[in-house]
Design an enzyme around this catalytic site. Sequence first.
Site, mmCIF file in Angstrom:
data_model
loop_
_atom_site.group_PDB
_atom_site.id
_atom_site.type_symbol
_atom_site.label_atom_id
_atom_site.label_comp_id
_atom_site.label_asym_id
_atom_site.label_seq_id
_atom_site.Cartn_x
_atom_site.Cartn_y
_atom_site.Cartn_z
ATOM 1 N N ARG A 1 0.826 -1.219 0.000
ATOM 2 C CA ARG A 1 0.000 0.000 0.000
ATOM 3 C C ARG A 1 0.856 1.262 0.000
ATOM 4 N NH1 ARG A 1 -2.234 0.570 6.094
ATOM 5 N NH2 ARG A 1 -0.919 -1.005 7.075
ATOM 6 N N SER A 17 -4.923 4.777 5.845
ATOM 7 C CA SER A 17 -4.683 3.334 5.733
ATOM 8 C C SER A 17 -4.399 2.899 4.302
ATOM 9 C CB SER A 17 -5.890 2.551 6.243
ATOM 10 O OG SER A 17 -6.101 2.822 7.609
ATOM 11 N N GLU A 53 -19.366 4.582 0.217
ATOM 12 C CA GLU A 53 -18.625 3.939 -0.878
ATOM 13 C C GLU A 53 -19.411 3.871 -2.177
ATOM 14 O OE1 GLU A 53 -19.043 2.689 2.168
ATOM 15 O OE2 GLU A 53 -17.043 2.848 3.035
ATOM 16 N N PHE A 70 -15.343 -3.209 1.408
ATOM 17 C CA PHE A 70 -16.320 -2.142 1.135
ATOM 18 C C PHE A 70 -16.337 -1.784 -0.358
ATOM 19 C CE2 PHE A 70 -14.513 -1.004 5.479
ATOM 20 C CZ PHE A 70 -15.394 -1.832 6.143
ATOM 21 N N HIS A 88 -6.256 -3.860 2.256
ATOM 22 C CA HIS A 88 -6.940 -4.694 3.248
ATOM 23 C C HIS A 88 -7.746 -5.821 2.611
ATOM 24 C CE1 HIS A 88 -5.537 -1.292 5.482
ATOM 25 N NE2 HIS A 88 -5.900 -1.828 6.630
ATOM 26 N N ASP A 138 -8.763 -6.884 13.144
ATOM 27 C CA ASP A 138 -10.126 -6.389 12.927
ATOM 28 C C ASP A 138 -11.139 -7.522 12.714
ATOM 29 O OD1 ASP A 138 -9.551 -3.777 13.333
ATOM 30 O OD2 ASP A 138 -9.647 -3.156 11.228
ATOM 31 N N ARG A 188 -3.020 -5.048 3.823
ATOM 32 C CA ARG A 188 -2.542 -4.265 4.951
ATOM 33 C C ARG A 188 -1.125 -4.722 5.329
ATOM 34 N NH1 ARG A 188 -3.380 -5.448 10.915
ATOM 35 N NH2 ARG A 188 -2.765 -3.524 11.931
#
Lengths: 314, 287
Positions: free
Chosen positions: A7, A34, A55, A80, A106, A114, A164
């Site tokens: 990322r 993030s 989104e 999402f 992610h 999470d 991530r």
Amino acid sequence: MERVSLRDAYGDTLVELGEKDERIVVLDADLSGSTKTAKFAKRFPERFFNMGIAEINMMNTAAGLATTGKIPFVSTFAIFGTGRAWEAVRQTICYPNLNVKIVCTHGGITVGEDGATHQALEDVANMRNIPNMKVVVPADDVETKEIIRNVAYADGPFYVRLTREKFPRIFQEGKVKFEVGKGHVLREGEDVTIIANGVMTSFALLAAELLEREGIYAEVIHMAWVKPIDAELIVKSAKKTRAVITAEEHSIIGGLGSAVAEVLVENFPVPMERLGTPDVFGRSGKGWELLHYFKLDEKGIIEKVKKVLERKGR
Amino acid sequence: MIRFEPEFFKKRNREIDELTLRAIAREVRKDILKMTTNANSGHPGGAMSATDIIVALYFYKMRHDPRNPKWEERDRFVLSKGHVCPALYSVLARCGYFPLEKLMEFRKIDGDLQGHPDMHKTPGIEISTGSLGHGIGAAVGMALGLRLSGSSSRVYCMIGDGEAQEGSVWEATMAASHYNLNNLTVILDNNNLQIDGPVDEVMSIYPALEKWRAFGWNVIEINGHDFGQIIDALNKAEESTFKPTIILAKTVKGKGVSFMENKAEWHGKALPPELLKEALKELGEIV
């Protein structure tokens, strides 16, 4: 092997693209820290649109921007972007074949602590089933950079799946050519073909090393492009080894394993096994702990290789 | 039928009288009914409530070029309630985007006029729509993109009142206000009827005006069948200094044909041929 952030590579490449091309615009849904689009936001605030935690509208807005000649990159977490916003992606981006690049971080189980709600194990399947959409799952930072540079100037919608967690670096900068829809043979072998993408490619290389000590020679193919998939390379390798396994940080339903199975069944059926999450949700834990928990590692690959070799009748 | 030179459409706020607009709208309503009956499907009711507004946009307000649909300086129109596309197809044909005969291809397997608008099949369609709640978000993106490019083009978008039940409409509504998109005008075609019945019985969106005002929009309420009011509202919207504008247009589903007006049953059903004859007679067609 050195572990590198995909990322961060994405965020840096966005800035690099933004410097050269005013048409590059970036949208995020309150996760720019993030997803690393914050790097672009800081450098080009007038071309960055935080759309808030919304989104569906983010995808529709990106489509509208694309109709005015902009090149929108859209980022959020994979679940999402490909789940909640799926229908907007289908109707407003893919149906009109608009130039929108969806780059989600992610993806996969390595989201970690999470837990299940945030771990996208269906994102590749969700995107692969939409006409016009192209889907790619890079393995490291070098490949991520090249893919981002390429998709910016390739026509139509793309889904780039990032993570991530940091992953081992596999490619050397400037040494590999990344073409849409092309797989890479990273290691040649005659006994079995291991086709992997994302973090699983590094485990595939490790497994191949270990298998060689047992006298099993595995061919390792890195197949970042799940769609379009490199059918020619898959069939060529299957004709040689006559046994194939796939490995992905994704559900075994609808992702790389399914895509490879489709190619083999229609062209050159050989015994095949799929490694991935077995139609289950994830759970909390550290990223690397979870990979081992779900046997998404060299041990899991070796297990599948032994099973497929047994079926091959070795 | 009055003919317009393509040059006529290239500037905003054109000289045209209400009588002419009304005459065009009558032709468009006839087209809608013929197209849907010919296709034996489609959505005549909502198309007829939307007709006057779409006619005012394309024949009075918007800057566009039927000979060059991709003309860079054009204003954009997004039909977020894509199912009423027969009204838009008819208006596009009557502006000269494609021949009138093409209207009979509507919903046919070898035709270019899809059941819901497709930007790649039909000239003049800015973006494909049909699934409710998405077009308004695309309009927000167009308005952002045009402003970023320094363009003076405006974006117009029509949404339905039933459509306003979609959460994504409110996501877009929030975003347009957050980004001060005063180059965006949304028209709410408020005929108060959706498939299952009156909007306030199925899932009330009221008070609608207050909702958009609370979201930070410039709000204008009009009779959506009065060309004087439609034109005034479209002009006023242009004067907004930083807020996007919503024109809440009170309309009548099935407007123009007595036995179709305010009837939910004509939302998604074409007139059978015998009723089509009756309806065309009411609209002044010499049969």
